[in-house]
Design a protein around this motif. Structure first.
Motif, PDB file in Angstrom:
ATOM      1  N   ASP A  91       0.791  -1.228   0.000  1.00  0.00           N
ATOM      2  CA  ASP A  91       0.000   0.000   0.000  1.00  0.00           C
ATOM      3  C   ASP A  91       0.826   1.283   0.000  1.00  0.00           C
ATOM      4  O   ASP A  91       0.358   2.329  -0.470  1.00  0.00           O
ATOM      5  N   TYR A  92       2.047   1.213   0.530  1.00  0.00           N
ATOM      6  CA  TYR A  92       2.907   2.399   0.589  1.00  0.00           C
ATOM      7  C   TYR A  92       4.325   2.012   0.162  1.00  0.00           C
ATOM      8  O   TYR A  92       5.269   2.038   0.972  1.00  0.00           O
ATOM      9  N   PRO A  93       4.487   1.635  -1.096  1.00  0.00           N
ATOM     10  CA  PRO A  93       5.777   1.099  -1.564  1.00  0.00           C
ATOM     11  C   PRO A  93       6.932   2.097  -1.509  1.00  0.00           C
ATOM     12  O   PRO A  93       8.094   1.689  -1.530  1.00  0.00           O
ATOM     13  N   ASN A  94       6.640   3.388  -1.431  1.00  0.00           N
ATOM     14  CA  ASN A  94       7.705   4.388  -1.373  1.00  0.00           C
ATOM     15  C   ASN A  94       8.206   4.642   0.046  1.00  0.00           C
ATOM     16  O   ASN A  94       9.195   5.365   0.237  1.00  0.00           O
ATOM     17  N   THR A  95       7.528   4.073   1.036  1.00  0.00           N
ATOM     18  CA  THR A  95       7.976   4.204   2.422  1.00  0.00           C
ATOM     19  C   THR A  95       8.980   3.098   2.734  1.00  0.00           C
ATOM     20  O   THR A  95       8.704   1.916   2.516  1.00  0.00           O
ATOM     21  N   LEU A  96      10.148   3.479   3.218  1.00  0.00           N
ATOM     22  CA  LEU A  96      11.199   2.513   3.543  1.00  0.00           C
ATOM     23  C   LEU A  96      10.922   1.856   4.894  1.00  0.00           C
ATOM     24  O   LEU A  96      10.578   2.554   5.865  1.00  0.00           O
ATOM     25  N   ILE A  97      11.068   0.554   4.954  1.00  0.00           N
ATOM     26  CA  ILE A  97      10.811  -0.194   6.185  1.00  0.00           C
ATOM     27  C   ILE A  97      12.138  -0.616   6.804  1.00  0.00           C
ATOM     28  O   ILE A  97      12.930  -1.324   6.183  1.00  0.00           O
ATOM     29  N   MET A  98      12.365  -0.189   8.038  1.00  0.00           N
ATOM     30  CA  MET A  98      13.536  -0.606   8.804  1.00  0.00           C
ATOM     31  C   MET A  98      13.060  -1.448   9.989  1.00  0.00           C
ATOM     32  O   MET A  98      12.408  -0.934  10.898  1.00  0.00           O
ATOM     33  N   ALA A  99      13.349  -2.749   9.958  1.00  0.00           N
ATOM     34  CA  ALA A  99      13.006  -3.606  11.086  1.00  0.00           C
ATOM     35  C   ALA A  99      13.923  -3.279  12.258  1.00  0.00           C
ATOM     36  O   ALA A  99      15.131  -3.120  12.095  1.00  0.00           O
ATOM     37  N   GLN A 159      15.648 -16.758  10.108  1.00  0.00           N
ATOM     38  CA  GLN A 159      14.283 -16.836   9.598  1.00  0.00           C
ATOM     39  C   GLN A 159      13.556 -15.497   9.701  1.00  0.00           C
ATOM     40  O   GLN A 159      12.819 -15.110   8.795  1.00  0.00           O
ATOM     41  N   SER A 160      13.767 -14.779  10.811  1.00  0.00           N
ATOM     42  CA  SER A 160      13.141 -13.460  10.947  1.00  0.00           C
ATOM     43  C   SER A 160      13.694 -12.497   9.902  1.00  0.00           C
ATOM     44  O   SER A 160      12.953 -11.717   9.301  1.00  0.00           O
ATOM     45  N   LEU A 161      15.001 -12.583   9.679  1.00  0.00           N
ATOM     46  CA  LEU A 161      15.644 -11.738   8.666  1.00  0.00           C
ATOM     47  C   LEU A 161      15.089 -12.027   7.279  1.00  0.00           C
ATOM     48  O   LEU A 161      14.701 -11.106   6.542  1.00  0.00           O
ATOM     49  N   ILE A 162      15.008 -13.308   6.925  1.00  0.00           N
ATOM     50  CA  ILE A 162      14.466 -13.704   5.623  1.00  0.00           C
ATOM     51  C   ILE A 162      13.035 -13.212   5.456  1.00  0.00           C
ATOM     52  O   ILE A 162      12.661 -12.627   4.434  1.00  0.00           O
ATOM     53  N   LYS A 163      12.223 -13.450   6.477  1.00  0.00           N
ATOM     54  CA  LYS A 163      10.792 -13.129   6.368  1.00  0.00           C
ATOM     55  C   LYS A 163      10.570 -11.622   6.263  1.00  0.00           C
ATOM     56  O   LYS A 163       9.702 -11.161   5.506  1.00  0.00           O
ATOM     57  N   MET A 164      11.356 -10.830   6.997  1.00  0.00           N
ATOM     58  CA  MET A 164      11.189  -9.385   6.910  1.00  0.00           C
ATOM     59  C   MET A 164      11.630  -8.868   5.538  1.00  0.00           C
ATOM     60  O   MET A 164      10.977  -7.985   4.972  1.00  0.00           O
ATOM     61  N   ILE A 165      12.705  -9.422   4.993  1.00  0.00           N
ATOM     62  CA  ILE A 165      13.126  -9.019   3.643  1.00  0.00           C
ATOM     63  C   ILE A 165      12.059  -9.405   2.630  1.00  0.00           C
ATOM     64  O   ILE A 165      11.710  -8.631   1.737  1.00  0.00           O
ATOM     65  N   LYS A 166      11.541 -10.613   2.766  1.00  0.00           N
ATOM     66  CA  LYS A 166      10.480 -11.080   1.865  1.00  0.00           C
ATOM     67  C   LYS A 166       9.276 -10.147   1.916  1.00  0.00           C
ATOM     68  O   LYS A 166       8.636  -9.877   0.894  1.00  0.00           O
ATOM     69  N   ASN A 167       8.974  -9.633   3.101  1.00  0.00           N
ATOM     70  CA  ASN A 167       7.792  -8.790   3.278  1.00  0.00           C
ATOM     71  C   ASN A 167       8.057  -7.309   3.026  1.00  0.00           C
ATOM     72  O   ASN A 167       7.199  -6.477   3.261  1.00  0.00           O
ATOM     73  N   GLY A 168       9.273  -6.993   2.553  1.00  0.00           N
ATOM     74  CA  GLY A 168       9.508  -5.634   2.097  1.00  0.00           C
ATOM     75  C   GLY A 168      10.481  -4.791   2.888  1.00  0.00           C
ATOM     76  O   GLY A 168      10.720  -3.631   2.529  1.00  0.00           O
TER      77      GLY A 168
END
Length: 212
Positions: A74-82, A90-99
């Motif tokens: 919905d907001y592809p221009n917003t950068l996501i920093m976990a 697994q958490s790293l992989i899943k967060m990258i997969k999810n954007g």
């Protein structure tokens, strides 16, 4: 003009502490804080769209994985920093997969946080040293080179499963083959793609559309 940030963390003491720290960064300001992804969904259209969302992973109601996936769509221009205490692959992989375009541990020094925010804006990504060797070489992988690499259909199927939480044994059962055969697929791909970890394979799978 300062770049805008939203902090999403169910521990309000941490969220408010982060907000206070970031308020001392010359180039950034915090628009607001949220306790979970659902609150972010309810607030985001009532304010300017943030440049960066600092996103905790473990939250009730709507966790970081689900929130990241929603932001990506919905907001592809917003950068996501976990921003998490979890340093597992697994958490790293899943967060990258999810954007997610960045991943930091919560024990980072405020100076590193400021540098991370600057780098994710400049380079489009930021990963701490512990994740760098697992991720960056794959994120920078040349697509033209990848098109020249011959990957079999079975190897593509295996790549699809590397993005999941399944063990190699569970993958072998899903693929109706022996664990040793799955290991052969893994080792072959390590050699072809010049990778060393499952995280690298998973990121490659995500980038090249082999995920489920």
């Amino acid at each position: 003009m300062k770049k805008t940030i939203v902090v999403v963390d169910d521990h309000l003491l941490i969220a408010n502490a982060l907000s206070s720290i970031i308020s001392n960064f010359e180039a950034f300001e915090v628009l607001y804080v949220c306790e979970n992804g659902l609150e972010l969904q309810n607030k985001i259209n009532q304010h300017p769209i943030p440049d960066i969302v600092l996103l905790d992973i473990s939250m009730p109601i709507m966790d970081g994985f689900e929130t990241a996936n929603w932001l990506k769509k919905d907001y592809p221009n917003t950068l996501i920093m976990a921003l998490s205490m979890q340093d597992d692959e697994q958490s790293l992989i899943k967060m990258i997969k999810n954007g997610a375009k960045g991943y930091m541990l919560k024990n980072a020094h405020p100076k590193e946080l400021e540098e991370a925010l600057q780098k994710i804006l400049k380079n489009g990504q930021y990963f701490q040293e512990w994740a760098t060797s697992k991720v960056l070489s794959t994120l920078h992988y040349n697509h033209n080179n990848s098109n020249e690499i011959k990957i079999s259909d079975r190897e593509k199927e295996f790549l699809k499963y590397t993005v999941t939480e399944m063990t190699y044994k569970e993958i072998s059962e899903k693929m109706f083959c022996s664990p040793r055969t799955v290991e052969n697929y893994r080792d072959s791909l390590f050699e072809k793609l010049e990778l060393k970890t499952r995280v690298g394979l998973a990121v490659y799978a995500i980038k090249n559309g082999y995920e489920e």
